[in-house]
Scaffold this motif. Structure first.
Motif, PDB file in Angstrom:
ATOM      1  N   UNK A 248      -8.937  10.211  -5.649  1.00  0.00           N
ATOM      2  CA  UNK A 248     -10.050  10.922  -6.279  1.00  0.00           C
ATOM      3  C   UNK A 248     -10.150  10.648  -7.776  1.00  0.00           C
ATOM      4  N   UNK A 249      -9.118  10.091  -8.370  1.00  0.00           N
ATOM      5  CA  UNK A 249      -9.140   9.775  -9.795  1.00  0.00           C
ATOM      6  C   UNK A 249      -9.879   8.471 -10.088  1.00  0.00           C
ATOM      7  N   UNK A 250     -10.272   7.755  -9.043  1.00  0.00           N
ATOM      8  CA  UNK A 250     -10.895   6.450  -9.220  1.00  0.00           C
ATOM      9  C   UNK A 250     -12.398   6.530  -8.965  1.00  0.00           C
ATOM     10  N   UNK A 251     -13.143   5.759  -9.762  1.00  0.00           N
ATOM     11  CA  UNK A 251     -14.599   5.829  -9.728  1.00  0.00           C
ATOM     12  C   UNK A 251     -15.257   4.710  -8.929  1.00  0.00           C
ATOM     13  N   UNK A 252     -14.622   3.554  -8.915  1.00  0.00           N
ATOM     14  CA  UNK A 252     -15.231   2.382  -8.285  1.00  0.00           C
ATOM     15  C   UNK A 252     -14.264   1.790  -7.274  1.00  0.00           C
ATOM     16  N   UNK A 253     -14.805   1.394  -6.128  1.00  0.00           N
ATOM     17  CA  UNK A 253     -13.975   0.900  -5.030  1.00  0.00           C
ATOM     18  C   UNK A 253     -14.485  -0.437  -4.499  1.00  0.00           C
ATOM     19  N   UNK A 254     -13.545  -1.274  -4.093  1.00  0.00           N
ATOM     20  CA  UNK A 254     -13.888  -2.497  -3.403  1.00  0.00           C
ATOM     21  C   UNK A 254     -14.017  -2.241  -1.916  1.00  0.00           C
ATOM     22  N   UNK A 255     -14.299  -3.296  -1.170  1.00  0.00           N
ATOM     23  CA  UNK A 255     -14.624  -3.139   0.242  1.00  0.00           C
ATOM     24  C   UNK A 255     -13.413  -3.134   1.175  1.00  0.00           C
ATOM     25  N   UNK A 256     -12.257  -3.514   0.725  1.00  0.00           N
ATOM     26  CA  UNK A 256     -11.060  -3.498   1.550  1.00  0.00           C
ATOM     27  C   UNK A 256     -10.762  -4.814   2.229  1.00  0.00           C
ATOM     28  N   UNK A 257      -9.487  -5.058   2.449  1.00  0.00           N
ATOM     29  CA  UNK A 257      -9.033  -6.245   3.170  1.00  0.00           C
ATOM     30  C   UNK A 257      -7.950  -5.806   4.148  1.00  0.00           C
ATOM     31  N   UNK A 258      -8.018  -6.316   5.368  1.00  0.00           N
ATOM     32  CA  UNK A 258      -7.128  -5.868   6.433  1.00  0.00           C
ATOM     33  C   UNK A 258      -5.818  -6.636   6.415  1.00  0.00           C
ATOM     34  N   UNK A 259      -4.736  -5.894   6.427  1.00  0.00           N
ATOM     35  CA  UNK A 259      -3.394  -6.465   6.551  1.00  0.00           C
ATOM     36  C   UNK A 259      -2.807  -5.998   7.877  1.00  0.00           C
ATOM     37  N   UNK A 260      -2.390  -6.941   8.695  1.00  0.00           N
ATOM     38  CA  UNK A 260      -1.772  -6.629   9.978  1.00  0.00           C
ATOM     39  C   UNK A 260      -0.381  -7.247  10.012  1.00  0.00           C
ATOM     40  N   UNK A 261       0.613  -6.409  10.236  1.00  0.00           N
ATOM     41  CA  UNK A 261       1.994  -6.878  10.288  1.00  0.00           C
ATOM     42  C   UNK A 261       2.489  -6.726  11.720  1.00  0.00           C
ATOM     43  N   UNK A 262       2.828  -7.841  12.327  1.00  0.00           N
ATOM     44  CA  UNK A 262       3.300  -7.809  13.721  1.00  0.00           C
ATOM     45  C   UNK A 262       4.816  -7.693  13.768  1.00  0.00           C
ATOM     46  N   UNK A 263       5.296  -7.048  14.818  1.00  0.00           N
ATOM     47  CA  UNK A 263       6.743  -6.842  14.948  1.00  0.00           C
ATOM     48  C   UNK A 263       7.400  -7.981  15.699  1.00  0.00           C
TER      49      UNK A 263
END
Length: 121
Positions: free
Chosen positions: A106-121
């Motif tokens: 909530x302290x942040x005003x501007x956001x990017x769109x996100x990037x997916x990280x998937x870690x397989x076991x």
């Protein structure tokens, strides 16, 4: 003000990834930059952040020693180096810009769109 996160992908447990957050519309000495993540069915959590001066960083306890935040002023880009990845690190990772160093979204005003990280076991 725009932020573009990139660098996500599929990696095996124990592997590494480096995420990038390219910013435009402002220079990195104006805002603090934070990385956040949200796993399926879970709340968003703060990962790591760097101050507008670049002199201070802060990471969540579960990431300390594994994740490192840094920035390249010339490229107006902030990086998140993630090592020793675990399946529980799987999430969409977002970068955000705000007025001060914080791991609270909530302290942040501007956001990017996100990037997916998937870690397989």
């Amino acid at each position: 003000v725009q932020l573009q996160a990139s660098g996500g992908g599929l990696v095996q447990a124990g592997g590494s990834l480096r995420l990038s957050c390219a910013v435009s519309g402002f220079t990195l000495d104006i805002y603090a930059i934070g990385w956040f993540r949200q796993a399926p069915g879970k709340e968003r959590e703060g990962v790591s952040c760097i101050s507008s001066s670049g002199l201070s960083t802060h990471s969540a306890d579960s990431m300390k020693g594994r994740f490192t935040i840094s920035r390249d002023n010339a490229k107006n880009t902030v990086y998140l180096q993630m090592n020793s990845l675990k399946p529980e690190d799987t999430a969409v990772y977002y970068c955000a810009a705000g007025p001060y160093l914080s791991l609270v979204g909530h302290d942040y005003d501007y956001w990017g769109q996100g990037t997916l990280v998937t870690v397989s076991s």
